[in-house]
Design an enzyme around this catalytic site. Structure first.
Site, PDB file in Angstrom:
ATOM      1  N   LYS A  10       0.829  -1.207   0.000  1.00 30.27           N
ATOM      2  CA  LYS A  10       0.000   0.000   0.000  1.00 30.27           C
ATOM      3  C   LYS A  10       0.870   1.266   0.000  1.00 30.27           C
ATOM      4  CE  LYS A  10      -4.022  -2.170   2.262  1.00 30.27           C
ATOM      5  NZ  LYS A  10      -4.897  -2.124   3.473  1.00 30.27           N
ATOM      6  N   TYR A  50     -12.514  -1.708  -3.408  1.00 33.75           N
ATOM      7  CA  TYR A  50     -13.002  -1.838  -2.029  1.00 33.75           C
ATOM      8  C   TYR A  50     -14.522  -1.655  -1.934  1.00 33.75           C
ATOM      9  CZ  TYR A  50      -8.364  -2.030   0.155  1.00 33.75           C
ATOM     10  OH  TYR A  50      -7.107  -2.418   0.580  1.00 33.75           O
ATOM     11  N   ARG A  86      -2.608 -14.372   4.576  1.00 27.31           N
ATOM     12  CA  ARG A  86      -3.265 -13.667   5.681  1.00 27.31           C
ATOM     13  C   ARG A  86      -2.490 -13.896   6.984  1.00 27.31           C
ATOM     14  NH1 ARG A  86      -7.524 -10.064   4.355  1.00 27.31           N
ATOM     15  NH2 ARG A  86      -7.924 -10.166   6.584  1.00 27.31           N
ATOM     16  N   THR A  92      -5.801  -7.039  10.711  1.00 26.84           N
ATOM     17  CA  THR A  92      -6.019  -5.719  10.099  1.00 26.84           C
ATOM     18  C   THR A  92      -5.468  -4.602  10.986  1.00 26.84           C
ATOM     19  OG1 THR A  92      -8.075  -6.612   9.166  1.00 26.84           O
ATOM     20  CG2 THR A  92      -7.794  -4.212   9.114  1.00 26.84           C
ATOM     21  N   ARG A 103       2.380  -6.744   9.292  1.00 27.21           N
ATOM     22  CA  ARG A 103       1.694  -5.584   9.871  1.00 27.21           C
ATOM     23  C   ARG A 103       2.223  -5.277  11.264  1.00 27.21           C
ATOM     24  NH1 ARG A 103      -4.327  -7.104   7.541  1.00 27.21           N
ATOM     25  NH2 ARG A 103      -4.321  -5.711   5.745  1.00 27.21           N
ATOM     26  N   ASN A 113      -2.005   0.169   7.076  1.00 23.43           N
ATOM     27  CA  ASN A 113      -1.500  -1.128   7.539  1.00 23.43           C
ATOM     28  C   ASN A 113      -0.637  -1.863   6.509  1.00 23.43           C
ATOM     29  OD1 ASN A 113      -3.531  -1.869   5.850  1.00 23.43           O
ATOM     30  ND2 ASN A 113      -4.781  -2.918   7.372  1.00 23.43           N
ATOM     31  N   GLU A 127      -9.735  -9.956  -7.601  1.00 19.40           N
ATOM     32  CA  GLU A 127      -8.764  -8.892  -7.307  1.00 19.40           C
ATOM     33  C   GLU A 127      -7.554  -8.954  -8.242  1.00 19.40           C
ATOM     34  OE1 GLU A 127      -9.943  -8.541  -2.573  1.00 19.40           O
ATOM     35  OE2 GLU A 127      -7.910  -9.156  -3.126  1.00 19.40           O
TER      36      GLU A 127
HETATM   37  P1  ADP Z   1      -8.029  -6.528   5.625  1.00 21.83           P
HETATM   38  O1  ADP Z   1      -7.186  -5.599   4.789  1.00 21.83           O
HETATM   39  O2  ADP Z   1      -7.277  -7.069   6.809  1.00 21.83           O
HETATM   40  O3  ADP Z   1      -8.712  -7.591   4.814  1.00 21.83           O
HETATM   41  P2  ADP Z   1     -10.640  -5.207   5.739  1.00 21.83           P
HETATM   42  O4  ADP Z   1     -10.962  -5.930   4.461  1.00 21.83           O
HETATM   43  O5  ADP Z   1     -11.599  -5.355   6.871  1.00 21.83           O
HETATM   44  O6  ADP Z   1      -9.184  -5.630   6.286  1.00 21.83           O
HETATM   45  O7  ADP Z   1     -10.483  -3.659   5.449  1.00 21.83           O
HETATM   46  C1  ADP Z   1      -9.842  -3.188   4.287  1.00 21.83           C
HETATM   47  C2  ADP Z   1      -8.898  -2.066   4.670  1.00 21.83           C
HETATM   48  O8  ADP Z   1      -9.665  -0.963   5.164  1.00 21.83           O
HETATM   49  C3  ADP Z   1      -7.929  -2.385   5.818  1.00 21.83           C
HETATM   50  O9  ADP Z   1      -6.783  -3.111   5.407  1.00 21.83           O
HETATM   51  C4  ADP Z   1      -7.576  -0.993   6.309  1.00 21.83           C
HETATM   52  O10 ADP Z   1      -6.664  -0.331   5.433  1.00 21.83           O
HETATM   53  C5  ADP Z   1      -8.947  -0.303   6.237  1.00 21.83           C
HETATM   54  N1  ADP Z   1      -9.724  -0.495   7.491  1.00 21.83           N
HETATM   55  C6  ADP Z   1     -10.314  -1.637   7.912  1.00 21.83           C
HETATM   56  N2  ADP Z   1     -10.934  -1.481   9.086  1.00 21.83           N
HETATM   57  C7  ADP Z   1     -10.762  -0.209   9.439  1.00 21.83           C
HETATM   58  C8  ADP Z   1     -11.188   0.585  10.563  1.00 21.83           C
HETATM   59  N3  ADP Z   1     -11.922   0.067  11.560  1.00 21.83           N
HETATM   60  N4  ADP Z   1     -10.802   1.885  10.584  1.00 21.83           N
HETATM   61  C9  ADP Z   1     -10.084   2.411   9.587  1.00 21.83           C
HETATM   62  N5  ADP Z   1      -9.637   1.733   8.473  1.00 21.83           N
HETATM   63  C10 ADP Z   1      -9.985   0.437   8.411  1.00 21.83           C
HETATM   64 MG    MG Z   2     -10.189  -7.464   3.362  1.00 27.26          MG
END
Ligand code: ADP
Ligand code: MG
Length: 143
Positions: A10, A50, A86, A92, A103, A113, A127
């Protein structure tokens, strides 16, 4: 496709000069790089990627972050790629991520992250096709 996953280094990863460190971790964990590029996402592209999160209160922050600079999508291959990746990246929220995960090592908070990883084989296929053409993937088939 079931042995593939999509990683994205990222914009914070790129800004902090951590591309090399993170790719080293990915290779050490046994993943093969099948396709890779550096690209600066448009708002439309980031929002499409997203889309599942569009009703989240943090969606706009996520899109601002993901469009704040270039990122590096990477198509990866390994047995059990989605779950193993993962595990390698960790939770996350980096404060909840296991020791030694990418992370935990490098991420600032639950938005910034460092790295994305697909969450299912089905989403991995979608994706990967968001970033790479069939030709780009096939060209590297034997690496
Ligand atoms: P992951 O990337 O671990 O699969 P998610 O799919 O839930 O997590 O979320 C996508 C991305 O959105 C995260 O990697 C992070 O950059 C952002 N994100 C997720 N949850 C939050 C939150 N509670 N507050 C702010 N940003 C978030
Ligand atoms: Mg995700």
């Amino acid at each position: 496709m079931s042995n593939r996953t999509l990683a994205i280094l990222k914009p914070d990863c790129v800004r902090k000069n951590l591309i090399g460190n993170v790719i080293a971790k990915i290779n050490e964990a046994g993943f093969k790089i099948k396709a890779m590029k550096m690209t600066h996402l448009t708002k439309e592209s980031a929002a499409g990627f997203y889309e599942i999160h569009k009703h989240q209160p943090w969606f706009n922050d996520l899109i601002s972050y993901m469009t704040s600079g270039p990122c590096v999508p990477i198509a990866l291959e390994k047995d059990n790629a989605v779950a193993d990746f993962r595990k390698l990246i960790g939770a996350t929220d980096p404060s909840k991520a296991d020791e030694g995960t990418i992370r935990k090592l490098y991420a600032k908070d639950k938005t910034e992250n460092i790295v994305h990883g697909s969450d299912s084989d089905e989403n991995a296929a979608i994706e990967i096709s968001h970033f790479f053409s069939r030709k780009e993937l096939l060209e590297n088939y034997n690496n």
